[in-house]
Design a protein around this motif. Structure first.
Motif, PDB file in Angstrom:
ATOM      1  N   PRO A 171      68.875  87.029  49.508  1.00  0.00           N
ATOM      2  CA  PRO A 171      67.496  87.414  49.180  1.00  0.00           C
ATOM      3  C   PRO A 171      67.084  86.893  47.787  1.00  0.00           C
ATOM      4  O   PRO A 171      67.875  86.967  46.853  1.00  0.00           O
ATOM      5  N   GLY A 172      65.879  86.336  47.710  1.00  0.00           N
ATOM      6  CA  GLY A 172      65.364  85.834  46.431  1.00  0.00           C
ATOM      7  C   GLY A 172      65.626  84.349  46.221  1.00  0.00           C
ATOM      8  O   GLY A 172      65.153  83.751  45.252  1.00  0.00           O
ATOM      9  N   VAL A 173      66.357  83.725  47.138  1.00  0.00           N
ATOM     10  CA  VAL A 173      66.750  82.328  46.944  1.00  0.00           C
ATOM     11  C   VAL A 173      65.566  81.373  47.202  1.00  0.00           C
ATOM     12  O   VAL A 173      65.562  80.235  46.709  1.00  0.00           O
ATOM     13  N   GLY A 174      64.583  81.850  47.958  1.00  0.00           N
ATOM     14  CA  GLY A 174      63.392  81.011  48.195  1.00  0.00           C
ATOM     15  C   GLY A 174      63.156  80.679  49.667  1.00  0.00           C
ATOM     16  O   GLY A 174      62.441  79.729  49.989  1.00  0.00           O
ATOM     17  N   LYS A 175      63.699  81.482  50.562  1.00  0.00           N
ATOM     18  CA  LYS A 175      63.570  81.193  52.000  1.00  0.00           C
ATOM     19  C   LYS A 175      62.101  81.192  52.443  1.00  0.00           C
ATOM     20  O   LYS A 175      61.645  80.245  53.058  1.00  0.00           O
ATOM     21  N   THR A 176      61.390  82.280  52.121  1.00  0.00           N
ATOM     22  CA  THR A 176      60.007  82.409  52.581  1.00  0.00           C
ATOM     23  C   THR A 176      59.140  81.289  52.012  1.00  0.00           C
ATOM     24  O   THR A 176      58.356  80.669  52.734  1.00  0.00           O
ATOM     25  N   THR A 177      59.320  81.017  50.726  1.00  0.00           N
ATOM     26  CA  THR A 177      58.542  79.968  50.075  1.00  0.00           C
ATOM     27  C   THR A 177      58.790  78.621  50.760  1.00  0.00           C
ATOM     28  O   THR A 177      57.852  77.872  51.055  1.00  0.00           O
ATOM     29  N   HIS A 178      60.051  78.305  51.032  1.00  0.00           N
ATOM     30  CA  HIS A 178      60.380  77.048  51.715  1.00  0.00           C
ATOM     31  C   HIS A 178      59.802  77.023  53.134  1.00  0.00           C
ATOM     32  O   HIS A 178      59.246  76.017  53.561  1.00  0.00           O
ATOM     33  N   ASP A 217      66.566  87.040  37.591  1.00  0.00           N
ATOM     34  CA  ASP A 217      65.163  87.166  37.188  1.00  0.00           C
ATOM     35  C   ASP A 217      64.256  87.407  38.397  1.00  0.00           C
ATOM     36  O   ASP A 217      63.364  88.244  38.348  1.00  0.00           O
ATOM     37  N   ARG A 218      64.523  86.676  39.493  1.00  0.00           N
ATOM     38  CA  ARG A 218      63.658  86.843  40.673  1.00  0.00           C
ATOM     39  C   ARG A 218      63.811  88.231  41.291  1.00  0.00           C
ATOM     40  O   ARG A 218      62.823  88.849  41.701  1.00  0.00           O
ATOM     41  N   LEU A 219      65.035  88.719  41.360  1.00  0.00           N
ATOM     42  CA  LEU A 219      65.242  90.041  41.981  1.00  0.00           C
ATOM     43  C   LEU A 219      64.775  91.168  41.064  1.00  0.00           C
ATOM     44  O   LEU A 219      64.289  92.192  41.534  1.00  0.00           O
ATOM     45  N   ALA A 253      62.238  90.921  39.114  1.00  0.00           N
ATOM     46  CA  ALA A 253      60.780  90.914  39.267  1.00  0.00           C
ATOM     47  C   ALA A 253      60.374  91.679  40.521  1.00  0.00           C
ATOM     48  O   ALA A 253      59.287  92.240  40.593  1.00  0.00           O
ATOM     49  N   ARG A 254      61.261  91.702  41.528  1.00  0.00           N
ATOM     50  CA  ARG A 254      60.982  92.452  42.753  1.00  0.00           C
ATOM     51  C   ARG A 254      61.344  93.926  42.612  1.00  0.00           C
ATOM     52  O   ARG A 254      61.257  94.672  43.574  1.00  0.00           O
ATOM     53  N   LYS A 255      61.830  94.282  41.446  1.00  0.00           N
ATOM     54  CA  LYS A 255      62.217  95.667  41.138  1.00  0.00           C
ATOM     55  C   LYS A 255      63.325  96.159  42.078  1.00  0.00           C
ATOM     56  O   LYS A 255      63.303  97.302  42.552  1.00  0.00           O
ATOM     57  N   THR A 302      69.754  73.122  46.715  1.00  0.00           N
ATOM     58  CA  THR A 302      69.491  73.915  45.507  1.00  0.00           C
ATOM     59  C   THR A 302      68.026  74.338  45.452  1.00  0.00           C
ATOM     60  O   THR A 302      67.142  73.543  45.760  1.00  0.00           O
ATOM     61  N   SER A 303      67.786  75.595  45.041  1.00  0.00           N
ATOM     62  CA  SER A 303      66.414  76.111  44.976  1.00  0.00           C
ATOM     63  C   SER A 303      66.167  76.837  43.653  1.00  0.00           C
ATOM     64  O   SER A 303      65.768  77.984  43.618  1.00  0.00           O
ATOM     65  N   ASN A 304      66.409  76.095  42.544  1.00  0.00           N
ATOM     66  CA  ASN A 304      66.181  76.709  41.232  1.00  0.00           C
ATOM     67  C   ASN A 304      64.744  76.522  40.754  1.00  0.00           C
ATOM     68  O   ASN A 304      64.196  77.393  40.089  1.00  0.00           O
ATOM     69  N   THR A 305      64.166  75.365  41.067  1.00  0.00           N
ATOM     70  CA  THR A 305      62.863  75.022  40.487  1.00  0.00           C
ATOM     71  C   THR A 305      61.876  74.591  41.577  1.00  0.00           C
ATOM     72  O   THR A 305      62.266  74.309  42.709  1.00  0.00           O
ATOM     73  N   THR A 306      60.614  74.499  41.171  1.00  0.00           N
ATOM     74  CA  THR A 306      59.583  74.030  42.092  1.00  0.00           C
ATOM     75  C   THR A 306      59.872  72.590  42.520  1.00  0.00           C
ATOM     76  O   THR A 306      59.647  72.219  43.673  1.00  0.00           O
ATOM     77  N   ASP A 307      60.396  71.774  41.571  1.00  0.00           N
ATOM     78  CA  ASP A 307      60.756  70.393  41.929  1.00  0.00           C
ATOM     79  C   ASP A 307      61.831  70.387  43.011  1.00  0.00           C
ATOM     80  O   ASP A 307      61.778  69.592  43.951  1.00  0.00           O
TER      81      ASP A 307
END
Ligand code: DAT
Length: 173
Positions: A13-20, A105-107, A109-111, A146-151
């Motif tokens: 969770p938080g790795v960027g699945k939904t965004t991808h 940081d991502r998790l 932010a999700r509290k 890898t899913s650290n950045t927008t790039d």
């Protein structure tokens, strides 16, 4: 035979699945299948786990709910597990990975509660999802990105889109 591939996008969770998945769906025309949403909407669960803040998934019900869509093809399956889907359904397994500080940081932010946060970070460090993918599918269809950045995300989406185009050519009727 499917004329469009089924892809799993998995990871902690938080790795960027939904965004991808959302970006990929827009680019490829494949459907974003949010398993969390299916579990909730179709009642494929035995209730809500207050400690883990997630559904207690009934896997048989979930597979029944997904079967027709998976058989039709063209699904981008978004879920933090991958070992439950039959191998015959799946053409590509993408395991997203992230640095633990970024994930923290991502998790946060999700509290996420501290216990759950730490558990997910440990799971990422121990490569739990990568191992699950490698144990469950032919290693030739499992890729780690890898899913650290927008790039990173843009590069990943380009790469998966190119893979989809090639798959369609290779599997044209
Ligand atoms: P997941 O579906 O794996 O739980 P998400 O797509 O909801 O993850 O992403 C969690 C947060 O992190 C969200 O605010 C978007 C951000 N994010 C995800 N992947 C990213 C990336 N590669 N670069 C920058 N931010 C990213």
């Amino acid at each position: 035979m499917r004329t469009s591939p089924n892809i799993i996008v998995t990871g902690t969770p938080g790795v960027g699945k939904t965004t991808h998945c959302e970006a990929l769906a827009e680019r490829t025309g494949l459907r974003h299948v949010s398993v969390n949403q299916v579990v909730k909407d179709e009642g494929c669960h035995e209730g809500w786990d207050e400690e883990y803040l997630s559904w207690i998934v009934d896997e048989d019900k979930l597979l029944d709910a997904l079967e027709d869509e998976a058989k039709a093809g063209g699904c981008i399956i978004d879920w933090h597990a991958c070992d439950l889907f039959p191998e015959s359904w799946i053409d590509l397994v993408v395991v997203l990975r992230v640095d633990s500080t970024t994930l923290y940081d991502r998790l946060s932010a999700r509290k996420y509660p501290e216990v759950k946060l730490q558990e997910n970070i440990d799971s990422e460090i121990m490569e739990v999802l990568l191992q699950e993918a490698r144990d469950s599918y032919d290693e030739r269809i499992v890729i780690e990105l890898t899913s650290n950045t927008t790039d990173d995300m843009e590069t990943n989406v380009d790469r998966i889109e190119a893979w989809v185009t090639q798959w369609k050519k290779d599997n044209a009727p």
